[in-house]
Design a protein around this motif. Sequence first.
Motif, mmCIF file in Angstrom:
data_model
loop_
_atom_site.group_PDB
_atom_site.id
_atom_site.type_symbol
_atom_site.label_atom_id
_atom_site.label_comp_id
_atom_site.label_asym_id
_atom_site.label_seq_id
_atom_site.Cartn_x
_atom_site.Cartn_y
_atom_site.Cartn_z
ATOM 1 N N ARG A 1 -30.841 42.595 93.940
ATOM 2 C CA ARG A 1 -30.810 41.212 93.488
ATOM 3 C C ARG A 1 -29.461 40.610 93.894
ATOM 4 O O ARG A 1 -28.476 41.000 93.488
ATOM 5 C CB ARG A 1 -30.973 41.347 91.923
ATOM 6 C CG ARG A 1 -31.163 40.124 91.313
ATOM 7 C CD ARG A 1 -31.009 40.156 89.835
ATOM 8 N NE ARG A 1 -31.646 38.982 89.145
ATOM 9 C CZ ARG A 1 -31.229 38.637 87.834
ATOM 10 N NH1 ARG A 1 -30.312 39.367 87.221
ATOM 11 N NH2 ARG A 1 -31.538 37.275 87.407
ATOM 12 N N PHE B 1 -30.567 48.437 93.825
ATOM 13 C CA PHE B 1 -31.218 49.341 93.134
ATOM 14 C C PHE B 1 -32.019 50.207 94.019
ATOM 15 O O PHE B 1 -32.446 49.844 94.913
ATOM 16 C CB PHE B 1 -32.070 48.450 92.342
ATOM 17 C CG PHE B 1 -31.567 47.842 91.051
ATOM 18 C CD1 PHE B 1 -31.779 46.324 90.988
ATOM 19 C CD2 PHE B 1 -31.042 48.110 90.033
ATOM 20 C CE1 PHE B 1 -30.963 45.618 90.293
ATOM 21 C CE2 PHE B 1 -30.496 47.569 88.987
ATOM 22 C CZ PHE B 1 -30.628 46.200 89.163
ATOM 23 N N ARG C 1 -23.313 47.632 91.821
ATOM 24 C CA ARG C 1 -22.893 46.059 92.215
ATOM 25 C C ARG C 1 -21.816 46.032 93.218
ATOM 26 O O ARG C 1 -20.851 46.725 93.344
ATOM 27 C CB ARG C 1 -22.220 45.825 90.862
ATOM 28 C CG ARG C 1 -21.980 44.528 90.910
ATOM 29 C CD ARG C 1 -21.403 43.968 89.557
ATOM 30 N NE ARG C 1 -22.411 43.867 88.614
ATOM 31 C CZ ARG C 1 -23.273 42.848 88.301
ATOM 32 N NH1 ARG C 1 -23.158 42.004 88.814
ATOM 33 N NH2 ARG C 1 -24.107 43.173 87.143
ATOM 34 N N TYR D 1 -34.144 48.207 96.677
ATOM 35 C CA TYR D 1 -34.387 46.831 96.229
ATOM 36 C C TYR D 1 -32.932 46.148 96.135
ATOM 37 O O TYR D 1 -32.001 46.730 95.832
ATOM 38 C CB TYR D 1 -35.028 46.430 94.951
ATOM 39 C CG TYR D 1 -36.549 47.114 94.812
ATOM 40 C CD1 TYR D 1 -36.798 48.518 94.725
ATOM 41 C CD2 TYR D 1 -37.355 46.316 95.037
ATOM 42 C CE1 TYR D 1 -37.958 48.866 94.567
ATOM 43 C CE2 TYR D 1 -38.724 46.645 95.162
ATOM 44 C CZ TYR D 1 -38.955 47.827 94.823
ATOM 45 O OH TYR D 1 -40.340 48.395 94.798
ATOM 46 N N VAL E 1 -26.576 43.115 93.425
ATOM 47 C CA VAL E 1 -26.803 44.439 92.971
ATOM 48 C C VAL E 1 -27.911 45.314 93.638
ATOM 49 O O VAL E 1 -29.024 44.702 94.036
ATOM 50 C CB VAL E 1 -27.309 44.484 91.343
ATOM 51 C CG1 VAL E 1 -27.460 45.745 90.858
ATOM 52 C CG2 VAL E 1 -26.209 43.703 90.615
#
Lengths: 109, 116
Positions: free
Chosen positions: B37, B91, B112, B35, B89
């Motif tokens: 962000r 994940f 990150r 995932y 970021v």
Amino acid sequence: GIQVEQSPPDLILQEGANSTLRCNFSDSVNNLQWFHQNPWGQLINLFYIPSGTKQNGRLSATTVATERYSLLYISSSQTTDSGVYFCAREETSGSRLTFGEGTQLTVNP
Amino acid sequence: EAGVTQFPSHSVIEKGQTVTLRCDPISGHDNLYWYRRVMGKEIKFLLHFVKESKQDESGMPNNRFLAERTGGTYSTLKVQPAELEDSGVYFCASSQDTGMLTDTQYFGPGTRLTVL
């Protein structure tokens, strides 16, 4: 597609206050999880709660699957509770999680 | 039991360079997910492995992203060439496959990525 909506988008509290975060979803729940992203960016599992109520210390969560919402309760908030709280639901067993946009919580001393 | 680990924790690269992110899932977890962000927006799904096979890669944004999971253990996500909008970021998560009920997806600490 499946919608996940969180409210409020932002919340500012004084230390010691209680709060309720809400997550609405547009379809039936196979899996619902709550996460806390701390200021360092780490994503911490809080609850796996497709239905019912669970409690873990000062946090508790309730999911009412028939009405398509979940609530996260934070009692006696502390500054370390600050961060972004996400809810996410799984579309089918073992598949992707769809996240809400999160609630940014700030707890002031 | 060790959790999901990711490496590196931070990466700063220039536009046009290549970066490879690594994820080690929880031992015994067949499901592995990526995932990301981006720009403070919601966390979005990229792809899902079951063992070494790509179960769902519909979230991959474009062909600059390549994910592999050789041997069904750790996974890598390569971005080549990186663009500014790839910053965010990343994940990784893993879960067991019980064959009956869904199991919790456990997330790693994230990588990150900053593209300058």
